[in-house]
Design an enzyme around this catalytic site. Structure first.
Site, short mmCIF file in Angstrom:
data_model
loop_
_atom_site.label_atom_id
_atom_site.label_comp_id
_atom_site.label_asym_id
_atom_site.label_seq_id
_atom_site.Cartn_x
_atom_site.Cartn_y
_atom_site.Cartn_z
N LYS A 1 -106.89 65.13 -17.11
CA LYS A 1 -106.63 65.72 -19.15
C LYS A 1 -106.76 67.23 -18.98
O LYS A 1 -107.17 68.03 -18.17
CB LYS A 1 -108.15 65.42 -20.10
CG LYS A 1 -108.38 66.79 -21.25
CD LYS A 1 -108.92 65.75 -21.69
CE LYS A 1 -109.40 65.91 -23.28
NZ LYS A 1 -110.62 66.15 -23.84
N ARG B 1 -108.34 70.02 -33.48
CA ARG B 1 -109.93 71.30 -33.45
C ARG B 1 -110.33 71.57 -34.65
O ARG B 1 -111.13 71.39 -35.46
CB ARG B 1 -109.52 72.43 -33.08
CG ARG B 1 -109.38 72.28 -31.10
CD ARG B 1 -110.04 72.49 -30.12
NE ARG B 1 -109.77 72.29 -28.87
CZ ARG B 1 -109.15 72.49 -27.66
NH1 ARG B 1 -108.74 74.50 -28.33
NH2 ARG B 1 -108.94 71.94 -26.48
N TYR C 1 -101.91 58.32 -33.40
CA TYR C 1 -102.92 58.01 -34.94
C TYR C 1 -102.08 57.19 -35.32
O TYR C 1 -101.90 56.98 -36.83
CB TYR C 1 -103.09 59.59 -35.10
CG TYR C 1 -104.03 60.33 -34.33
CD1 TYR C 1 -105.51 60.75 -34.37
CD2 TYR C 1 -103.51 61.43 -32.96
CE1 TYR C 1 -105.98 60.95 -33.54
CE2 TYR C 1 -104.15 61.97 -32.78
CZ TYR C 1 -105.93 62.17 -32.81
OH TYR C 1 -106.83 62.45 -32.09
N ARG D 1 -110.01 75.69 -22.68
CA ARG D 1 -110.96 74.80 -21.93
C ARG D 1 -110.56 75.09 -20.33
O ARG D 1 -110.71 74.16 -19.77
CB ARG D 1 -111.08 73.57 -22.22
CG ARG D 1 -111.65 73.42 -23.94
CD ARG D 1 -111.67 72.08 -24.44
NE ARG D 1 -112.01 71.18 -24.87
CZ ARG D 1 -112.64 71.81 -26.48
NH1 ARG D 1 -113.89 72.63 -25.79
NH2 ARG D 1 -112.53 71.52 -27.26
N SER E 1 -103.01 64.99 -31.18
CA SER E 1 -102.59 64.88 -31.98
C SER E 1 -102.14 66.11 -32.31
O SER E 1 -100.91 66.08 -33.33
CB SER E 1 -103.89 65.85 -32.41
OG SER E 1 -104.01 67.23 -31.94
N LYS F 1 -103.29 61.96 -20.48
CA LYS F 1 -103.68 63.02 -22.48
C LYS F 1 -103.81 64.61 -21.53
O LYS F 1 -103.77 64.74 -20.69
CB LYS F 1 -105.26 62.99 -22.27
CG LYS F 1 -105.33 63.60 -23.19
CD LYS F 1 -107.23 63.53 -24.26
CE LYS F 1 -106.92 64.38 -24.61
NZ LYS F 1 -108.61 64.20 -25.68
N GLU G 1 -108.18 63.36 -9.26
CA GLU G 1 -109.28 63.13 -10.80
C GLU G 1 -109.43 61.76 -10.68
O GLU G 1 -110.30 61.10 -10.90
CB GLU G 1 -108.98 63.67 -11.90
CG GLU G 1 -109.46 64.79 -11.98
CD GLU G 1 -110.62 65.20 -11.90
OE1 GLU G 1 -111.40 64.28 -12.34
OE2 GLU G 1 -110.53 66.97 -12.01
#
Ligand code: PBG
Length: 329
Positions: free
Chosen positions: A199, A209, A316, A220, A277, A251, A236
């Site tokens: 990610k 958000r 989405y 982050r 998004s 992602k 990872e």
């Protein structure tokens, strides 16, 4: 003047020929629809930077879930948006069986049984006052190991609420292993883990958000991955598979197709990608201006993500894409 003996154009000549040789097809059952459930509202609320996506009420969530199942969508990923009054330093509303996310998972499972795959987001950013994905240490950094304990309990709470799979998205080291152990210890050996393995700390999560009313200050970058790095993603994913991930996810999707392709080659577990998004918002904004053919871009982007190697896609557009796919094939 010499003429070609071999003519690849022959296979592109008619729609029927093109259909015959088409290499990559997305199926509705490979799509997962992310859904937002907001606490304490009586009408669904639009999200301005995600046109067409809403924060659901408990009732409208079930309606949307049914619609997705009827369209053939393969799974649902639920995010909870608590009342501000229910946010705290550690995100305890995420662990509470009566917290909005667990309530929503229970509702979905009661309504849909095993007709679709119900998943919950395991991360505390929606539930903390500071908006970070974990609890904070004295110096303001996110405390990895203290957060693991919370994720373990959160995953068990979601399993108990009825999730078929849990999706740890916080990028804490060791999160998959700790969650696997906690689920097993609580008798939930059959609950799977969709690991947000790679990610990236990019800028594509902006509209999300807004959707979860994030209070995050700063970013982050101390826990999500740095966009220039591919090898970090391999590391990872190796760790997550070793720790027991059932599905690994990359992602965002479209800007990281190379990462998807590399991971597809590397592991034997199913590979998922999250069309996030910002990817959605860019296309919707351009289409609203008449600059892009919306439906074609949606299908092209999903096909590209699958061609790169992701057999499962969170999007989405899941319901609309599923409907378009059913018309097409
Ligand atoms: C963390 C989480 C995020 C997204 C999914 N899970 C936000 C973040 O990492 O900041 C973003 C998804 C999207 O942008 O569509 N709970």
């Amino acid at each position: 003047m010499s003429f070609p003996d071999i003519r690849p154009r022959r296979l592109r000549r008619t729609p029927a020929i093109r259909r015959l040789v088409e290499e990559t097809r997305v199926a509705p059952s490979e799509l997962i629809l992310p859904l937002f459930l907001k606490e304490g509202i009586t009408e669904p609320r639009p999200i301005s930077s995600l046109p067409g996506v809403v924060q659901h009420t408990r009732e409208s969530l079930l309606k949307a879930a049914h619609e997705a199942v009827s369209a053939g969508v393969g799974g649902l990923m639920l995010y909870g948006v608590p009342d501000n009054a229910n946010k705290d330093e550690t995100g305890s509303a995420g662990l509470d069986p009566e917290g909005i996310l667990n309530v929503g998972l229970r509702d979905l499972r009661a309504e849909l049984g095993d007709d679709t795959v119900i998943m919950g987001d395991v991360c505390v950013d929606e539930f903390t006052t500071h908006g970070h994905c974990g609890v904070l240490a004295a110096d303001g950094s996110v405390d990895n190991d203290a957060t693991l304990e919370i994720y373990a309990r959160m995953a068990v709470a979601q399993a108990e609420a009825g999730a078929h799979m849990v999706g740890p998205s916080g990028m804490m080291d060791g999160q998959v292993g700790v969650i696997r152990k906690a689920l097993d210890a609580a008798g939930h050996q059959d609950i799977g883990i969709l690991a947000y393995s790679a990610k990236y700390a990019g800028a594509f999560y902006g509209p999300f958000r807004e959707a979860v009313e994030s209070t995050l200050q700063g970013d982050r970058r101390q826990y999500q991955q740095d966009p220039p790095n591919l090898r970090d993603a391999l590391r990872e994913v190796d760790l997550d598979v070793a720790e027991g991930a059932d599905i690994v996810m990359i992602k965002p999707a479209l800007p990281y197709l190379d990462v998807i392709a590399a991971i597809r080659e590397r592991v034997a577990v199913p590979v998922a990608a999250y069309q996030v998004s910002g990817e959605y918002a860019m296309v919707e904004a351009a289409a609203a201006n008449g600059w892009l053919d919306r439906e074609r871009v949606i299908m092209e982007s999903l096909t590209s993500i699958k061609r790169a190697g992701a057999q499962i896609i969170l999007t989405y557009w899941a319901v609309e894409a599923a409907q378009l796919l059913r018309e097409r094939y």
